[in-house]
Design a protein around this motif. Sequence first.
Motif, PDB file in Angstrom:
ATOM      1  N   ILE A 250       0.760  -1.107   0.139  1.00  0.00           N
ATOM      2  CA  ILE A 250       0.045   0.022  -0.001  1.00  0.00           C
ATOM      3  C   ILE A 250       0.868   1.427   0.057  1.00  0.00           C
ATOM      4  O   ILE A 250       1.900   1.236   0.513  1.00  0.00           O
ATOM      5  N   SER A 251       0.487   2.310  -0.890  1.00  0.00           N
ATOM      6  CA  SER A 251       1.246   3.449  -0.748  1.00  0.00           C
ATOM      7  C   SER A 251       0.347   4.724  -0.800  1.00  0.00           C
ATOM      8  O   SER A 251      -0.973   4.694  -0.812  1.00  0.00           O
ATOM      9  N   CYS A 252       1.212   5.778  -0.316  1.00  0.00           N
ATOM     10  CA  CYS A 252       0.382   7.153  -0.251  1.00  0.00           C
ATOM     11  C   CYS A 252       1.114   8.168  -0.496  1.00  0.00           C
ATOM     12  O   CYS A 252       2.571   8.180  -0.335  1.00  0.00           O
ATOM     13  N   ARG A 253       0.503   9.130  -1.171  1.00  0.00           N
ATOM     14  CA  ARG A 253       1.118  10.476  -1.453  1.00  0.00           C
ATOM     15  C   ARG A 253       0.452  11.358  -0.536  1.00  0.00           C
ATOM     16  O   ARG A 253      -0.577  11.926  -0.752  1.00  0.00           O
ATOM     17  N   MET A 254       1.285  11.523   0.573  1.00  0.00           N
ATOM     18  CA  MET A 254       0.754  12.215   1.880  1.00  0.00           C
ATOM     19  C   MET A 254       0.474  13.655   1.372  1.00  0.00           C
ATOM     20  O   MET A 254      -0.539  14.520   1.662  1.00  0.00           O
ATOM     21  N   TYR A 255       1.358  14.326   0.660  1.00  0.00           N
ATOM     22  CA  TYR A 255       1.553  15.957   0.411  1.00  0.00           C
ATOM     23  C   TYR A 255       2.139  15.857  -0.902  1.00  0.00           C
ATOM     24  O   TYR A 255       2.626  15.207  -1.508  1.00  0.00           O
ATOM     25  N   SER A 256       1.608  17.024  -1.456  1.00  0.00           N
ATOM     26  CA  SER A 256       1.998  17.479  -2.934  1.00  0.00           C
ATOM     27  C   SER A 256       2.750  18.690  -2.850  1.00  0.00           C
ATOM     28  O   SER A 256       3.315  19.083  -4.025  1.00  0.00           O
ATOM     29  N   SER A 257       3.148  19.428  -1.914  1.00  0.00           N
ATOM     30  CA  SER A 257       4.192  20.607  -1.899  1.00  0.00           C
ATOM     31  C   SER A 257       4.887  20.740  -0.401  1.00  0.00           C
ATOM     32  O   SER A 257       4.524  19.923   0.510  1.00  0.00           O
ATOM     33  N   TYR A 258       5.948  21.423  -0.486  1.00  0.00           N
ATOM     34  CA  TYR A 258       6.711  21.696   0.733  1.00  0.00           C
ATOM     35  C   TYR A 258       5.599  22.305   1.834  1.00  0.00           C
ATOM     36  O   TYR A 258       5.830  21.689   2.981  1.00  0.00           O
ATOM     37  N   SER A 259       5.082  23.405   1.389  1.00  0.00           N
ATOM     38  CA  SER A 259       4.044  24.161   2.519  1.00  0.00           C
ATOM     39  C   SER A 259       3.044  23.313   3.032  1.00  0.00           C
ATOM     40  O   SER A 259       2.764  23.177   4.234  1.00  0.00           O
ATOM     41  N   GLU A 260       2.482  22.250   2.076  1.00  0.00           N
ATOM     42  CA  GLU A 260       1.479  21.166   2.668  1.00  0.00           C
ATOM     43  C   GLU A 260       2.124  20.403   3.647  1.00  0.00           C
ATOM     44  O   GLU A 260       1.555  20.027   4.761  1.00  0.00           O
ATOM     45  N   ALA A 261       3.325  19.945   3.149  1.00  0.00           N
ATOM     46  CA  ALA A 261       3.891  19.009   4.016  1.00  0.00           C
ATOM     47  C   ALA A 261       4.223  19.538   5.410  1.00  0.00           C
ATOM     48  O   ALA A 261       4.179  18.889   6.653  1.00  0.00           O
ATOM     49  N   VAL A 262       4.890  20.954   5.659  1.00  0.00           N
ATOM     50  CA  VAL A 262       5.031  21.477   6.794  1.00  0.00           C
ATOM     51  C   VAL A 262       3.842  21.863   7.537  1.00  0.00           C
ATOM     52  O   VAL A 262       3.948  21.348   8.874  1.00  0.00           O
ATOM     53  N   ASN A 263       2.717  22.016   7.051  1.00  0.00           N
ATOM     54  CA  ASN A 263       1.512  22.252   7.702  1.00  0.00           C
ATOM     55  C   ASN A 263       0.956  20.801   8.332  1.00  0.00           C
ATOM     56  O   ASN A 263       0.613  20.792   9.304  1.00  0.00           O
ATOM     57  N   GLY A 264       0.975  19.730   7.392  1.00  0.00           N
ATOM     58  CA  GLY A 264       0.564  18.594   7.848  1.00  0.00           C
ATOM     59  C   GLY A 264       1.338  17.814   9.036  1.00  0.00           C
ATOM     60  O   GLY A 264       0.775  17.316   9.669  1.00  0.00           O
ATOM     61  N   PHE A 265       2.646  17.891   8.811  1.00  0.00           N
ATOM     62  CA  PHE A 265       3.777  17.360   9.994  1.00  0.00           C
ATOM     63  C   PHE A 265       3.535  18.309  11.250  1.00  0.00           C
ATOM     64  O   PHE A 265       3.777  17.702  12.179  1.00  0.00           O
ATOM     65  N   GLY A 266       3.404  19.548  10.848  1.00  0.00           N
ATOM     66  CA  GLY A 266       3.055  20.415  12.042  1.00  0.00           C
ATOM     67  C   GLY A 266       2.329  20.145  13.113  1.00  0.00           C
ATOM     68  O   GLY A 266       2.244  20.378  14.168  1.00  0.00           O
ATOM     69  N   LYS A 267       1.062  19.727  12.815  1.00  0.00           N
ATOM     70  CA  LYS A 267      -0.029  19.058  13.415  1.00  0.00           C
ATOM     71  C   LYS A 267       0.171  17.990  14.198  1.00  0.00           C
ATOM     72  O   LYS A 267      -0.399  17.797  15.330  1.00  0.00           O
TER      73      LYS A 267
END
Length: 362
Positions: A250-267
């Motif tokens: 199973i695979s996942c594309r969690m985020y599509s950009s740097y800013s989205e990843a920062v916001n997602g991991f930040g929570k």
Amino acid sequence: MIIALLISFIFLILRFTVTLFNFLSNPKLPRIGKHYESKLSVLIPARNEADNILTLLRSIYAQDYKNYEVIVLDDNSTDNTYALCEAFANGHDHFKVLKGKPLANGWLGKNYACYQLAKQATGKYYLFLDADEKVEKGLFNSAIHRMNLRDLSLLSLFTNQTMVTFGEKMTVPLMHYILLNLLPLRLVYLIKSAAVAAASGQFMLFNAADYHKYQWHQMAKNKVVEDVEIMKLVKGSQLNGEALLANNMISCRMYSSYSEAVNGFGKNFLAAFNYNIIGFLVYLLLIIGGPAIIVMTLNLNLILMMTGLIALTRVMISLSAGQNALLNVVLHPIQMLSLLFIGLTSIQKHITKTTEWKGRKI
């Protein structure tokens, strides 16, 4: 200086030892050829997932498991997630889509969506998946085999991560890096204490009878890192839980950009430390400041030893996670700076109570 140097090397060696244990013990879900017939309920909370959801639904339809139902809950999306899922369900057996209720007081969005989904499910097993994933043939049979083999109440998988943009490659590998660098994953099952817990909300497979008895999402209704909290609750109830790597099933594309990843991991990052800001800062200081202290000694032997340990760590974790080992070694300094930025951003948003995800305050 000597004490700081000693602490830095001890922390580095301890993390290398954990990584080596994970690499040698190979905590991956084994691929099983046996086929099972128990009914499986695949439950998918979806909020503004129009760009992703059809990839997941098509991959489920193409898998080799026969006795299943798929229920998608549209969690008050503002895009056309519901319309896309409805059109797909109308043309495919076993699939249906529901409209979620408005978010109830005291709940976080995903937890409430999962709670609603479980009320509609009829299978012997409940599998909660995120909408931005893709499953491969063999996953469902292999996971259910593991549930039976280990008498599990919960099996959670850390999915393989798909990364396209440079921003994703700067951030997304941090998830497996922190996990496999700090926790011997096999111990989640072997040690029965709830203190040793790990899980990923991207794949949570429950024994339905246990789920109905304990109502796990309701018990963790206001927890940001609900996956780990639920694993703690499962183990605290003297039931068996296990967390494994997905082994490319199973695979996942969690985020599509740097800013989205920062916001997602930040929570998630500070929540994973139980909002202990001091403890989180100490971790950041050790993992980032420690190597900086070693470099400042200008001692070539120490620097080469540190570099070798870090490089070997990144190679082992990358191979375990199905990632590009050379790229992660090269990008390690940038990824550490990203970790620092995410960590400080997470602390700032927590203090100012401005953490948001998908248009909702957390």
